[in-house]
Scaffold this active site. Structure first.
Site, short mmCIF file in Angstrom:
data_model
loop_
_atom_site.label_atom_id
_atom_site.label_comp_id
_atom_site.label_asym_id
_atom_site.label_seq_id
_atom_site.Cartn_x
_atom_site.Cartn_y
_atom_site.Cartn_z
N HIS A 267 -12.64 5.64 -7.07
CA HIS A 267 -11.65 6.15 -8.05
C HIS A 267 -11.10 7.49 -7.52
O HIS A 267 -10.59 7.55 -6.41
CB HIS A 267 -12.39 6.27 -9.41
CG HIS A 267 -11.52 6.52 -10.60
ND1 HIS A 267 -10.16 6.42 -10.60
CD2 HIS A 267 -11.85 6.88 -11.89
CE1 HIS A 267 -9.68 6.69 -11.82
NE2 HIS A 267 -10.69 6.98 -12.62
N HIS B 283 -5.83 -1.48 -4.98
CA HIS B 283 -5.84 -1.09 -6.40
C HIS B 283 -6.32 -2.28 -7.22
O HIS B 283 -6.07 -3.43 -6.88
CB HIS B 283 -4.44 -0.67 -6.86
CG HIS B 283 -4.48 0.16 -8.10
ND1 HIS B 283 -4.50 -0.40 -9.36
CD2 HIS B 283 -4.57 1.50 -8.27
CE1 HIS B 283 -4.57 0.58 -10.25
NE2 HIS B 283 -4.62 1.74 -9.63
N ASP C 81 -3.89 8.24 -4.08
CA ASP C 81 -4.76 9.12 -3.29
C ASP C 81 -4.42 9.14 -1.81
O ASP C 81 -4.88 10.01 -1.07
CB ASP C 81 -6.22 8.70 -3.48
CG ASP C 81 -6.63 8.77 -4.95
OD1 ASP C 81 -6.37 9.80 -5.57
OD2 ASP C 81 -7.19 7.79 -5.47
N1 CMX Z 1 -10.29 -1.24 2.43
C1 CMX Z 1 -11.19 -2.20 2.74
N2 CMX Z 1 -11.54 -3.19 1.89
C2 CMX Z 1 -10.92 -3.23 0.71
C3 CMX Z 1 -9.97 -2.28 0.32
C4 CMX Z 1 -9.67 -1.25 1.24
N3 CMX Z 1 -8.81 -0.28 0.95
N4 CMX Z 1 -9.53 -2.57 -0.93
C5 CMX Z 1 -10.20 -3.67 -1.32
N5 CMX Z 1 -11.05 -4.05 -0.35
C6 CMX Z 1 -12.01 -5.15 -0.37
C7 CMX Z 1 -12.99 -4.95 -1.51
O1 CMX Z 1 -14.02 -4.05 -1.14
C8 CMX Z 1 -13.46 -6.36 -1.77
O2 CMX Z 1 -14.36 -6.69 -0.74
P1 CMX Z 1 -15.60 -7.71 -1.01
O3 CMX Z 1 -14.98 -8.98 -1.52
O4 CMX Z 1 -16.25 -7.82 0.31
O5 CMX Z 1 -16.46 -7.06 -2.05
C9 CMX Z 1 -12.17 -7.17 -1.52
O6 CMX Z 1 -11.34 -6.36 -0.69
C10 CMX Z 1 -11.41 -7.52 -2.79
O7 CMX Z 1 -11.18 -6.32 -3.51
P2 CMX Z 1 -9.90 -6.20 -4.46
O8 CMX Z 1 -10.06 -7.21 -5.55
O9 CMX Z 1 -8.66 -6.23 -3.66
O10 CMX Z 1 -10.06 -4.71 -5.02
P3 CMX Z 1 -10.89 -4.21 -6.27
O11 CMX Z 1 -10.04 -4.41 -7.48
O12 CMX Z 1 -12.26 -4.78 -6.28
O13 CMX Z 1 -11.03 -2.67 -5.94
C11 CMX Z 1 -10.25 -0.56 -5.19
C12 CMX Z 1 -9.93 -1.80 -6.04
C13 CMX Z 1 -9.17 0.49 -5.42
C14 CMX Z 1 -11.59 0.00 -5.61
C15 CMX Z 1 -10.30 -0.99 -3.71
O14 CMX Z 1 -9.00 -1.41 -3.31
C16 CMX Z 1 -10.79 0.12 -2.79
O15 CMX Z 1 -12.00 0.23 -2.59
N6 CMX Z 1 -9.86 0.94 -2.22
C17 CMX Z 1 -10.26 2.11 -1.42
C18 CMX Z 1 -10.71 3.23 -2.34
C19 CMX Z 1 -9.53 3.83 -3.07
O16 CMX Z 1 -8.48 4.14 -2.50
N7 CMX Z 1 -9.70 4.06 -4.38
C20 CMX Z 1 -8.69 4.79 -5.20
C21 CMX Z 1 -8.03 3.92 -6.27
C22 CMX Z 1 -7.05 4.73 -7.10
C23 CMX Z 1 -7.78 5.69 -8.00
O17 CMX Z 1 -8.49 5.26 -8.92
O18 CMX Z 1 -7.69 6.92 -7.78
#
Ligand code: CMX
Length: 443
Positions: free
Chosen positions: A271, A318, A373
């Protein structure tokens, strides 16, 4: 009752009656169905919260009471000659549901100034913490340390009608927001500037004064902070910090408890902490590649290495959005307008040229585009603000605007405690077997 509170009451009390009547009449109607995957997958896509302050569309992004970020940059009041909206304006919009006038935001600036005194014991508590305590921990603790001032908690203990809860929550929300810049700047100065604190400047607006107390007294930095604190304010009700604040508040824990718990959620790397992680990731990449300006091919390789190590590329992806975050675009626009040649911003834009394709190729990342971010750290670094473990505190100061406005609405609506049910794995398996059996044609 102050004028803002009167306006809020005039707007919210009839809507609270309407909501009750609406629920009586339409409460039985089915909104949607959900799947086992959604239970296991963090309830994503389940509409289970009532939030009026903003709405999130996977394609269009965030809108605040119907206004997009580009519209708000144009329509919200600014300081005379200013280039960015004042965060006071977005708070008014979220609380009242209408665009504010210049006079409305001036009232809020003055009101927050009037309420901004932070009790001495908060500083004493912070001074007792080791300097390597993460700024988000200090921030959450400082918010909790102010809980003894909660007007809601005191009134509840005295015994009050539930019809008046919102009145005390409003007071706490206003006091808390008013104090946050001083608290947050104190944490920054004690942690990174040998405790050389800067006194507030009462004639400045909320964000301008915050920038001043941080110690970067530059008009352009103040403008950037006004934009920053506006666009991070709210992201509908289901994100980690808003949801946590709402949940805690729904137990009638006062706004200090509620917001402190929201900040603890924001401190997670998935987050708000992602803004710190992004800069850490970029610095590591520059070091690993031995250059401050890697090529797109080098960036691509570094992203692939990150993925191969089973780590996330911070700032990308996201849970709801399915395109580039409009908050990223607003920051990019600011940088392109005012410092297009900034090396780090250019690197952020280069990563944007490469990452969506590489992340998209994995086939599993649902949104390969940048979120808020991915850009914010580069803006801060442009002004020499390089203590990146502090960045999430800035996000937290802004997030107070949204979640406190939400909390006022939750209490005026009389929303009950939030208490979803859970199910065991065993029960889920039995449920799946039953559904499969019922849908298998009989031989
Ligand atoms: N890099 C690598 N892998 C990623 C990724 C990224 N940026 N975004 C998603 N994935 C992966 C997930 O870890 C998940 O992997 P597994 O199936 O092996 O567990 C897969 O892709 C599917 O995830 P998703 O459904 O696309 O994403 P989620 O809704 O579960 O998670 C988020 C969303 C933001 C947590 C994720 O995209 C992420 O970890 N991003 C990087 C961290 C980040 O930038 N967070 C900030 C979000 C905005 C905020 O709240 O400030």
């Amino acid at each position: 009752m102050d004028i803002l509170k009167q306006k809020f009451a005039a707007k919210a009390l009839p809507l609270a009656q309407e909501l009750k009547a609406f629920n009586k009449e339409s409460g039985h109607l089915v909104v949607g169905e959900y799947t086992i995957d959604q239970i296991i997958g963090g309830m994503k896509g389940i509409k289970g919260l009532l939030t009026d302050t903003s709405a999130l569309d996977p394609e269009l992004g965030i809108s605040f009471r119907g206004y997009s970020i580009p519209e708000l940059r144009e329509k919200l009041p600014r300081i005379p000659g200013g280039i960015s909206p004042l965060p006071e304006g977005i708070f008014y919009l979220m609380l009242i549901g209408e665009l504010p006038t210049e006079e409305d935001v001036q009232f809020i600036s003055a009101e927050w100034q009037r309420r901004s005194n932070v009790p001495e014991h908060v500083f004493a508590m912070l001074n007792g913490l080791p300097l390597d305590t993460h700024p988000m921990t200090q921030f959450s603790m400082a918010i909790l340390a102010m809980q003894n001032d909660s007007e809601f908690a005191a009134a509840y203990e005295r015994g009050i009608s539930k019809d008046t809860y919102w009145e005390y929550v409003y007071e706490d929300a206003m006091n808390l927001i008013a104090r946050l810049p001083r608290v947050a700047a104190y944490i920054y100065r004690r942690t990174f500037h040998n405790g050389h604190h800067i006194e507030p400047e009462p004639n400045l607006d909320w964000a301008g004064n915050f920038a001043h107390m941080l110690g970067i007294d530059n008009p352009s930095f103040k403008s950037m902070m006004r934009l920053y604190l506006t666009i991070h304010a709210d992201h509908e009700g289901g994100n980690g910090s808003a949801h946590t604040t709402h949940l805690t508040g729904s137990m009638l824990s006062d706004p200090y408890y509620a917001f402190s718990s929201g900040i603890n959620s924001l401190a997670g790397p998935l987050h708000g902490l992602a803004n710190q992680e992004v800069i850490g990731w970029i610095f590591k990449m520059q070091k690993a590649l031995g250059t401050e300006s890697p090529t797109e091919a080098e960036i691509e390789q570094y992203i692939r290495t990150t993925l191969a190590n089973k780590q996330v590329v911070p700032g990308y992806g996201h849970a709801v959005l399915r395109r580039t975050d409009p908050r990223f675009l607003a920051q990019q626009d600011f940088a392109k307008t005012y410092f297009p040649d900034d090396n780090l911003c250019q690197l952020v834009w280069k990563i944007y040229n490469v990452a969506p394709r590489v992340l998209g190729e994995t086939g599993k990342i649902k949104n390969p585009f940048p979120n808020v971010d991915a850009h914010s750290g580069a803006l801060l670094l442009h002004y020499g603000f390089n203590e990146y473990t502090y960045y999430t505190v800035l996000f937290g100061v802004s997030r107070a605007l949204g979640v406190m406005a939400q909390l006022c609405w939750s209490r005026v609506y009389g929303l009950p405690l939030e208490r979803p049910g859970s199910i065991t794995f065993d029960a889920l398996k039995k449920l799946a077997a039953k559904i499969n059996e019922a849908s298998t044609p009989k031989a």
